[in-house]
Motif scaffolding. Structure first.
Motif, PDB file in Angstrom:
ATOM      1  N   MET A  42       0.807  -1.228   0.000  1.00  0.00           N
ATOM      2  CA  MET A  42       0.000   0.000   0.000  1.00  0.00           C
ATOM      3  C   MET A  42       0.834   1.269   0.000  1.00  0.00           C
ATOM      4  N   MET A  87       5.175  -9.036  -1.563  1.00  0.00           N
ATOM      5  CA  MET A  87       3.790  -8.967  -1.093  1.00  0.00           C
ATOM      6  C   MET A  87       2.846  -8.798  -2.285  1.00  0.00           C
ATOM      7  N   TRP A 158      -4.679  -2.531  11.059  1.00  0.00           N
ATOM      8  CA  TRP A 158      -3.409  -2.324  10.347  1.00  0.00           C
ATOM      9  C   TRP A 158      -3.209  -0.847  10.078  1.00  0.00           C
ATOM     10  N   VAL A 192      -7.165  -5.478   4.582  1.00  0.00           N
ATOM     11  CA  VAL A 192      -7.317  -4.286   5.416  1.00  0.00           C
ATOM     12  C   VAL A 192      -8.416  -3.402   4.835  1.00  0.00           C
ATOM     13  N   GLY A 217      -2.635  -7.724   1.597  1.00  0.00           N
ATOM     14  CA  GLY A 217      -1.275  -8.235   1.438  1.00  0.00           C
ATOM     15  C   GLY A 217      -1.249  -9.733   1.619  1.00  0.00           C
TER      16      GLY A 217
HETATM   17  N1  ALA Z   1      -0.761  -3.443   4.423  1.00  0.00           N
HETATM   18  C1  ALA Z   1      -1.184  -4.701   4.943  1.00  0.00           C
HETATM   19  C2  ALA Z   1      -0.065  -5.488   5.541  1.00  0.00           C
HETATM   20  O1  ALA Z   1       1.070  -5.149   5.352  1.00  0.00           O
HETATM   21  C3  ALA Z   1      -1.921  -5.496   3.917  1.00  0.00           C
HETATM   22  O2  ALA Z   1      -0.304  -6.475   6.184  1.00  0.00           O
END
Ligand code: ALA
Length: 323
Positions: A42, A87, A158, A192, A217
């Motif tokens: 992200m 990821m 998160w 998330v 992720g």
């Molecule tokens: N940003 C989230 C994580 O790192 C999906 O787990």
């Protein structure tokens, strides 16, 4: 399933859901003073979530190269920790939300055309008061109630503990997906529901974002380990050869359970991280990201030294990463 096939399948699946396939961002995002290395998929979309930039697309999918040092002491010792990892992500900027994110995760994991994992081995968690996500899992996916847990902000928010401890910025409750293997339960995917901007200390520090977003992720190495039926990420197709090559250059045999085994896994992890960082011109040095890379190099060199190496050896591994 090979890791390369998993990566491609993931991106192709989310393209069928209207996501634009975007390249990985750099590992060292010099435009973002809040991090030294890209910690998650992200990161390159922060401004998209904050509604600060013009959107050319409202759905995206990526495979992001990431580096995190929070778990550094576990690397080599545990099955699922790395500094450098990939990821897989899908993202919605004010477009799809919880229902689609959960349904599509389930479809990708269980459908015969995609990963074909056993639905009876999947469990999930949701944030304490997230009745909407819980309802989707229980009533629509039909996940049995004993396989759904509600957990607090340390697990199901998160960034973790964002409401009480920060950092400021975009955040939200999350739903994690676990898979039961013969070796234990593995967290493979974090969904998330990015709907808040945290500003300052509680209470009243979670401000609704202009739109409700999705950030997910999936750990490429963890999911590959599940699909390949191996006991640790370090034994998947793209990592085991590097671990064994580390043994070769250090003149020791790779025995997974031994102290030497732990050292070789650490060397393989750290040489990946250093290679990607140096590729972006982060040379070992006295501060910031340069210092992190210096520490990783030092730890890998020390592992080699403790196995008897007195000559430089890490550079020999750079060309040994299998395709
Ligand atoms: N940003 C989230 C994580 O790192 C999906 O787990």
């Amino acid at each position: 399933m090979k890791s390369n096939e998993l990566r491609e399948k993931y991106l192709a699946f989310f393209e069928t859901k209207g996501c634009t396939r975007r390249p990985s961002d750099v590992l060292v995002p010099r435009w973002d003073p809040s991090v030294l290395f890209t910690p998650a998929g992200m990161n390159q979309f922060k401004d998209h979530f904050l509604g600060r930039c013009k959107l050319e697309f409202t759905r995206a999918t990526t495979c992001q190269k990431c580096l995190r040092t929070g778990d550094i002491d576990n690397v080599g010792r545990t099955a699922y920790h790395h500094t450098f990892f990939e990821m897989l992500g899908n993202f919605s900027f004010g477009d799809y939300f919880k229902r689609d994110a959960i349904h599509w995760a389930w479809e990708f994991l269980t459908d015969k055309k995609w990963l074909a994992l056993d639905p009876n081995r999947i469990s999930a968690t949701v944030y304490l008061d997230d009745d909407e996500a819980a309802g989707i899992w229980l009533n629509e996916i039909k996940l049995p109630p004993e396989r759904l847990q509600r957990l607090g902000e340390d697990e199901n928010f998160w960034p973790a503990n964002a409401p009480s401890q920060g950092p400021d910025g975009v955040c939200g409750p999350c739903s994690e997906i676990y898979y039961q293997t013969e070796f234990g339960s593995v967290e493979i995917w974090n969904l998330v529901f990015t709907q808040f901007n945290r500003v300052g200390d509680p209470p009243h520090n979670l401000r609704p974002l202009p739109s409700r977003n999705i950030d997910t992720g999936m750990g490429l190495e963890r999911t590959a380990a599940v699909l390949q039926g191996v006991d640790t990420n370090f034994h998947i197709d793209i990592l085991r050869p590097l671990v064994e090559a580390s043994g070769e250059v250090c003149h020791v045999r790779y025995e997974p359970e031994s102290e030497t085994g732990r050292r070789l896994r650490r060397i393989a992890d750290h040489v990946r991280a250093c290679t990607f960082a140096i590729h972006e011109n982060v040379i070992p040095g006295p501060n910031k990201e340069k210092y992190v890379i210096k520490r990783l190099l030092r730890r890998a060199v020390l592992d080699g030294h403790q196995m008897g190496m007195r000559e430089p050896f890490l550079h020999k591994l750079v060309a040994r990463w299998p395709n």
